[in-house]
Write an enzyme that holds these catalytic residues in place. Sequence first.
Site, PDB file in Angstrom:
ATOM      1  N   GLU A  52      -6.648 -21.103 -16.556  1.00  0.00           N
ATOM      2  CA  GLU A  52      -6.952 -21.741 -15.266  1.00  0.00           C
ATOM      3  C   GLU A  52      -8.029 -22.782 -15.546  1.00  0.00           C
ATOM      4  O   GLU A  52      -9.114 -22.436 -16.017  1.00  0.00           O
ATOM      5  CB  GLU A  52      -7.453 -20.717 -14.247  1.00  0.00           C
ATOM      6  CG  GLU A  52      -7.567 -21.337 -12.863  1.00  0.00           C
ATOM      7  CD  GLU A  52      -8.562 -20.671 -11.927  1.00  0.00           C
ATOM      8  OE1 GLU A  52      -8.443 -20.860 -10.718  1.00  0.00           O
ATOM      9  OE2 GLU A  52      -9.482 -19.970 -12.400  1.00  0.00           O
TER      10      GLU A  52
ATOM     11  N   ASP B 106      -4.227   3.790   2.675  1.00  0.00           N
ATOM     12  CA  ASP B 106      -5.653   3.452   2.827  1.00  0.00           C
ATOM     13  C   ASP B 106      -5.866   1.995   3.230  1.00  0.00           C
ATOM     14  O   ASP B 106      -7.000   1.525   3.302  1.00  0.00           O
ATOM     15  CB  ASP B 106      -6.437   3.803   1.546  1.00  0.00           C
ATOM     16  CG  ASP B 106      -6.033   2.931   0.355  1.00  0.00           C
ATOM     17  OD1 ASP B 106      -5.099   2.108   0.492  1.00  0.00           O
ATOM     18  OD2 ASP B 106      -6.657   3.079  -0.722  1.00  0.00           O
TER      19      ASP B 106
ATOM     20  N   ASP C  84      -1.712  -1.212  -3.864  1.00  0.00           N
ATOM     21  CA  ASP C  84      -2.045  -0.451  -5.072  1.00  0.00           C
ATOM     22  C   ASP C  84      -0.925  -0.530  -6.108  1.00  0.00           C
ATOM     23  O   ASP C  84       0.141  -1.102  -5.856  1.00  0.00           O
ATOM     24  CB  ASP C  84      -2.376   1.007  -4.712  1.00  0.00           C
ATOM     25  CG  ASP C  84      -1.339   1.604  -3.780  1.00  0.00           C
ATOM     26  OD1 ASP C  84      -0.138   1.437  -4.067  1.00  0.00           O
ATOM     27  OD2 ASP C  84      -1.719   2.220  -2.755  1.00  0.00           O
TER      28      ASP C  84
ATOM     29  N   ASP D 201      -9.093 -16.783 -16.118  1.00  0.00           N
ATOM     30  CA  ASP D 201      -9.841 -17.296 -14.968  1.00  0.00           C
ATOM     31  C   ASP D 201     -10.863 -18.364 -15.383  1.00  0.00           C
ATOM     32  O   ASP D 201     -11.677 -18.116 -16.280  1.00  0.00           O
ATOM     33  CB  ASP D 201     -10.564 -16.099 -14.328  1.00  0.00           C
ATOM     34  CG  ASP D 201     -11.160 -16.399 -12.977  1.00  0.00           C
ATOM     35  OD1 ASP D 201     -10.398 -16.540 -12.019  1.00  0.00           O
ATOM     36  OD2 ASP D 201     -12.407 -16.486 -12.884  1.00  0.00           O
TER      37      ASP D 201
ATOM     38  N   ASP E 163      -5.067 -10.623 -15.587  1.00  0.00           N
ATOM     39  CA  ASP E 163      -6.077 -11.649 -15.343  1.00  0.00           C
ATOM     40  C   ASP E 163      -7.258 -11.365 -16.271  1.00  0.00           C
ATOM     41  O   ASP E 163      -7.690 -10.220 -16.387  1.00  0.00           O
ATOM     42  CB  ASP E 163      -6.531 -11.556 -13.877  1.00  0.00           C
ATOM     43  CG  ASP E 163      -6.701 -12.915 -13.241  1.00  0.00           C
ATOM     44  OD1 ASP E 163      -7.464 -13.718 -13.805  1.00  0.00           O
ATOM     45  OD2 ASP E 163      -6.096 -13.167 -12.189  1.00  0.00           O
TER      46      ASP E 163
ATOM     47  N   HIS F 173      -3.549 -17.251  -4.946  1.00  0.00           N
ATOM     48  CA  HIS F 173      -4.407 -16.508  -4.021  1.00  0.00           C
ATOM     49  C   HIS F 173      -5.595 -17.328  -3.537  1.00  0.00           C
ATOM     50  O   HIS F 173      -6.378 -16.847  -2.731  1.00  0.00           O
ATOM     51  CB  HIS F 173      -4.880 -15.225  -4.707  1.00  0.00           C
ATOM     52  CG  HIS F 173      -5.705 -15.531  -5.926  1.00  0.00           C
ATOM     53  ND1 HIS F 173      -5.165 -16.091  -7.067  1.00  0.00           N
ATOM     54  CD2 HIS F 173      -7.035 -15.410  -6.169  1.00  0.00           C
ATOM     55  CE1 HIS F 173      -6.115 -16.291  -7.956  1.00  0.00           C
ATOM     56  NE2 HIS F 173      -7.263 -15.872  -7.439  1.00  0.00           N
ATOM     57  N   ASP F 174      -5.767 -18.537  -4.063  1.00  0.00           N
ATOM     58  CA  ASP F 174      -6.884 -19.397  -3.652  1.00  0.00           C
ATOM     59  C   ASP F 174      -6.435 -20.559  -2.771  1.00  0.00           C
ATOM     60  O   ASP F 174      -7.269 -21.378  -2.363  1.00  0.00           O
ATOM     61  CB  ASP F 174      -7.564 -20.007  -4.896  1.00  0.00           C
ATOM     62  CG  ASP F 174      -8.205 -18.967  -5.792  1.00  0.00           C
ATOM     63  OD1 ASP F 174      -8.649 -17.924  -5.276  1.00  0.00           O
ATOM     64  OD2 ASP F 174      -8.257 -19.198  -7.012  1.00  0.00           O
TER      65      ASP F 174
ATOM     66  N   ASP G 129       0.854  -1.192   0.000  1.00  0.00           N
ATOM     67  CA  ASP G 129       0.000   0.000   0.000  1.00  0.00           C
ATOM     68  C   ASP G 129       0.888   1.240   0.000  1.00  0.00           C
ATOM     69  O   ASP G 129       1.723   1.396   0.887  1.00  0.00           O
ATOM     70  CB  ASP G 129      -0.885  -0.047   1.258  1.00  0.00           C
ATOM     71  CG  ASP G 129      -1.700   1.223   1.429  1.00  0.00           C
ATOM     72  OD1 ASP G 129      -1.894   1.935   0.413  1.00  0.00           O
ATOM     73  OD2 ASP G 129      -2.135   1.497   2.565  1.00  0.00           O
TER      74      ASP G 129
ATOM     75  N   ASN H 218      -0.425   4.509  -0.220  1.00  0.00           N
ATOM     76  CA  ASN H 218      -1.087   5.762   0.191  1.00  0.00           C
ATOM     77  C   ASN H 218      -1.813   5.674   1.524  1.00  0.00           C
ATOM     78  O   ASN H 218      -2.599   6.556   1.870  1.00  0.00           O
ATOM     79  CB  ASN H 218      -2.035   6.246  -0.912  1.00  0.00           C
ATOM     80  CG  ASN H 218      -3.142   5.233  -1.176  1.00  0.00           C
ATOM     81  OD1 ASN H 218      -3.205   4.191  -0.509  1.00  0.00           O
ATOM     82  ND2 ASN H 218      -4.013   5.520  -2.125  1.00  0.00           N
TER      83      ASN H 218
HETATM   84  C1  NOJ Z   1     -10.802 -18.449  -9.801  1.00  0.00           C
HETATM   85  C2  NOJ Z   1     -10.070 -17.367  -9.086  1.00  0.00           C
HETATM   86  O1  NOJ Z   1      -8.722 -17.725  -8.941  1.00  0.00           O
HETATM   87  C3  NOJ Z   1     -10.791 -17.150  -7.775  1.00  0.00           C
HETATM   88  O2  NOJ Z   1     -10.083 -16.311  -6.909  1.00  0.00           O
HETATM   89  C4  NOJ Z   1     -12.155 -16.610  -8.072  1.00  0.00           C
HETATM   90  O3  NOJ Z   1     -12.890 -16.519  -6.880  1.00  0.00           O
HETATM   91  C5  NOJ Z   1     -12.913 -17.501  -9.051  1.00  0.00           C
HETATM   92  N1  NOJ Z   1     -12.109 -17.969 -10.129  1.00  0.00           N
HETATM   93  C6  NOJ Z   1     -14.075 -16.752  -9.638  1.00  0.00           C
HETATM   94  O4  NOJ Z   1     -13.615 -15.745 -10.501  1.00  0.00           O
END
Ligand code: NOJ
Length: 557
Positions: free
Chosen positions: A257, A25, A29, A200, A98, A330-331, A21, A23
């Site tokens: 993906e 908040d 960013d 995605d 993405d 991130h999942d 970050d 700034n």
């Molecule tokens: C896969 C993404 O990696 C995930 O973070 C997202 O929630 C779902 N697709 C829906 O876009």
Amino acid sequence: MERKWWHDSVVYQIYPRSFKDSNGDGIGDLVGIIEKLDYLKELGIDVIWLSPVYDSPNDDNGYDIRDYEAIMAEFGTMADFDRLLDQAHERGIKIVMDLVVNHSSDEHAWFAESRKSKDNPYRDYYIWRSANEDGTLPNNWGSIFSGPAWELDETTNEYFLHLFSKKQPDLNWENEKLRQEVYQMITRWLDRGIDGFRMDVINLISKTPGLPDATVPSGALYGDGGQHYINGPRIHEFLKEMNDASFGQYDVLTVGEMPGATTEDAILYTDPERKEVNMVFTFEHMDLDSGPGGKWDVQPFNLQKLKENFTKWQVALHEKGWNSLYWNNHDQPRVVSRFGDDTTYRVESAKMLATLLHLLKGTPYIYQGEEIGMTNVAFESIEEYEDIEIRNMWKERTEQGASPAELLRAVHIKGRDNARTPIQWDATEHGGFTTGTPWLKVNPNYPSINVEQALADSDSIFYYYKQLIALRHQHDLIVYGEYALILEEETDVYAYTRTYENETWYVYCSFSKEKVTVPLSHDTSDSVIGNYNESPLVSKEELVLRPYEAIVYRIFR
Ligand code: NOJ
């Protein structure tokens, strides 16, 4: 196989909200990313994959896009984006965006039109159905984020399909106009100078016509609609069309993906002759610790299953297709907590896991924070979690009478917020991520695990990743060599060879907290890399691996 620039590239994924970050908040960013480009240059990566930075109401942190051609206000402006692109390119780093086009946000202008009336020109951009005659939902599919996959819209008294949250309506890929609009949008981004797309859930865009009911797995509340939308009937046609109309005209990286893609599917998707996508991002290895009840049905890690699975993929795709290699995104929970040891042997096991993955064939992806061995987090209360998947699951299962303590345990092990806690830059408050209040709490271990500490220690996980990345750039063997599993029966050790021309590398990775002795059949005078400073104990016939040791030998014929 014709050589491509992305064959020997290493990708680094940035989840902008949690990166840096600039700034105050509390939200990462684009300027924060620009500030850290030199850090990434030092690591040696070739490509950044940016999780979505588009305008979004953030129901699913940007995976619900309101405007594909505007930047999210919290992240900055289009001018900041152009500056990021320029500054990255100046350092020889490419940027992959993405592409989220299975669904949009319900706040996208297309959906605002679509929901107005049944004869609106945009009606057919989404998937609308009326209730069945008996008043039940159009079909029995469940949403991937809990609950049914259908939401009633009162204006026209019809339901729209949403495989994810109800603020993520699915786009109707049967509609030719919609498809052309998407291709044009892709092309405009490519013309802006970006270097490709991570796509995605792209193998979910084609649904079985008629959207039939799906079988309901035992104990489940809804039908498993995946039977009718994973690798659906027109998926290859759509990808070919997209390739032809947009990215196929550019020398860029495309990675699909693809949950539920098998090795056979992956070959079809990535065979260069077929002109669909460059590589797949697959999931079988991420599902090995899930039981029949799915993701939250946590099962113990089983190394033999991992060996079998990686081996299947390595062998099947050799010379036929291209895979990506990853432990984290991130999942997913943090790999050092998931398959390694995040306490006593955190450093050793993080380096061992990196060795195992980075010497395989495919394009490696490093997820932000992995290079310093960031760990899972265990917030005490469910209120501290932000993720929509966690929140929806919690609501549905507690209403069904599940034990909150057990659910919280599953969230600690598998929840997506494990990956989303802000990057720990230094030992100052909030790990130096922000001067304000972070949108998600920083992992309390930031005083001891942080970038500043990693950069100051020549033995750190960071510098080990740096070595692995450099090795890939130097050795065709890593990029193109043939893979073979060895020591198949060893339950605590994953060992394999890579062979190219007259050279073979032997990779040994121990998953044990104890010493393990394995048989040896080759010379050990030339070691390429290892995660202990002193060589392991070897004799002519045996190698003694220390806890979580990784060691790589090279021989020439
Ligand atoms: C896969 C993404 O990696 C995930 O973070 C997202 O929630 C779902 N697709 C829906 O876009």
